[in-house]
Design an enzyme around this catalytic site. Sequence first.
Site, PDB file in Angstrom:
ATOM      1  N   LYS A  20     -20.446 -27.115  16.866  1.00  0.00           N
ATOM      2  CA  LYS A  20     -21.223 -25.873  16.803  1.00  0.00           C
ATOM      3  C   LYS A  20     -22.336 -26.013  15.762  1.00  0.00           C
ATOM      4  CE  LYS A  20     -20.365 -20.928  15.893  1.00  0.00           C
ATOM      5  NZ  LYS A  20     -19.294 -19.937  15.619  1.00  0.00           N
ATOM      6  N   SER A  45     -19.407 -16.196  18.415  1.00  0.00           N
ATOM      7  CA  SER A  45     -20.657 -16.918  18.291  1.00  0.00           C
ATOM      8  C   SER A  45     -20.536 -18.361  18.764  1.00  0.00           C
ATOM      9  CB  SER A  45     -21.127 -16.894  16.826  1.00  0.00           C
ATOM     10  OG  SER A  45     -20.194 -17.544  15.984  1.00  0.00           O
ATOM     11  N   SER A  49     -14.925 -15.394  16.525  1.00  0.00           N
ATOM     12  CA  SER A  49     -15.816 -16.284  17.262  1.00  0.00           C
ATOM     13  C   SER A  49     -15.198 -17.574  17.775  1.00  0.00           C
ATOM     14  CB  SER A  49     -17.045 -16.610  16.414  1.00  0.00           C
ATOM     15  OG  SER A  49     -17.800 -15.444  16.198  1.00  0.00           O
TER      16      SER A  49
END
Length: 465
Positions: free
Chosen positions: A80, A155, A179
Amino acid sequence: MPRVHAFTDDALRDLDAVGLVAALHAGEVSAPEVVDAAIARTEAVDPELGAVAWRAWERARAEARDLRGGFFAGVPTFVKDNVDVAGMPTLQGTDAYVGGPVARDGDFARMYLATGLVALGKTRLSEYGFNAAVEHPRLGPVRNPWDPARTAGASSAGSAALVAAGAVPIAHANDGGGSIRIPAAVNGLVGLKPTRGRLAQDAMLRGQPVRIVSDGVVTRSVRDTAALLREAEKVYRPLRLPPVGDITRPGRQRLRVAVHTEGAGRSADAATAEATWRTATLLEELGHHVEEVPAPVPDSFPDDFLLYWATLAGVLVAGGRRNHGRTFDRSRLDPLTTGLARHAARSAHRIPGAIARLRRSTALAERFHERWDVALTPTLGSATPPIGHLSPEPGYEQVMERLMDWVVFTPWQNATGAPAVSLPLATTPDGLPLGMMLAAAPGREALLLELSYELEQAHPFPTLA
């Protein structure tokens, strides 16, 4: 309903990460073949999904020819784009600054990649991770492979969309308000938020007044998540927590399960609550004691958590030029980020009290789990919304109200530091994944993994394969 996936009869097949390790060890496939297949799959699905932030194809191909070792050696993954990986920029889901390649791995990436995983690049997130959907005004949305008209959550949406679509079997995610669990829930994946401090973490996250963020992974199987925790523990071992160990099967202990479909002042919608009770019935059929009880969440919690979240945004906005250099342009931040910063500025006098109450939540959770081994809730308050529903463009007030209705249950464990896992145990009437969340006391990931194995066997998870 169109679905987007890349599962095919190549070197990756429909294998999870542990299955791919077995195929590599058996000589059925080679690491270069596997990495090439993952790159081809990513290129096939990403034009529709919009999940990739940074491509590092040639670097990954070079590493596949000269593996570093580790249990997952040769297994492709993504990281990420809010943790540092040497040679790649860290762009944080925004275009408000120009980022160059960083010089060295952050603490999390160093641990994660030491397990042997081969990073193909980085995945998109909402701006600084604040929104529960990736719907950037200029960079565009990350779409759900089960239905591209819907959000892939946030996210960690980019990671989850690629795993669900079969581009890679495992990808990094992190969780400061849900997330890991939110994108797992809407993409039909396993998403375990570990106990605070379980895995290595970059310095910026370690320094928060309340360490709400935990790093982990999203996967298509319980055993992949369990294997990642086992292998990470060989690299980074937090001595204050009991070890997770090698969890490979269901546990024998019958558990006391508390069920609630209401949080502090908000609740799941009727269809989601009904799905939660179907999961509760499954747990009863497996021999666990299930009882409906009130959530242990104080009435002050939603406002306190929102204010703390806003305070983090305020710090990032105020320090943008210092952190990102001269290219930082505050006018390019999305309306949610700037709205949160304004909320923090207006409520600055309340921040110390909010932090103090959030810190006390750990003791509340520990007392709750003295009586209940596990809490069952839906992961989210309702089904996956369409693209646009959580867009920040209409303004802070509208998107925040919608976020508060949807993200009802996950932030509690970020404050308490306890572990929680979202499992794809339900579906909506139109066939979309609907996550169910199980939470335990701090340090009890092993218990959650054992229960997750049991539920996976009793109710096999749907996939796009």
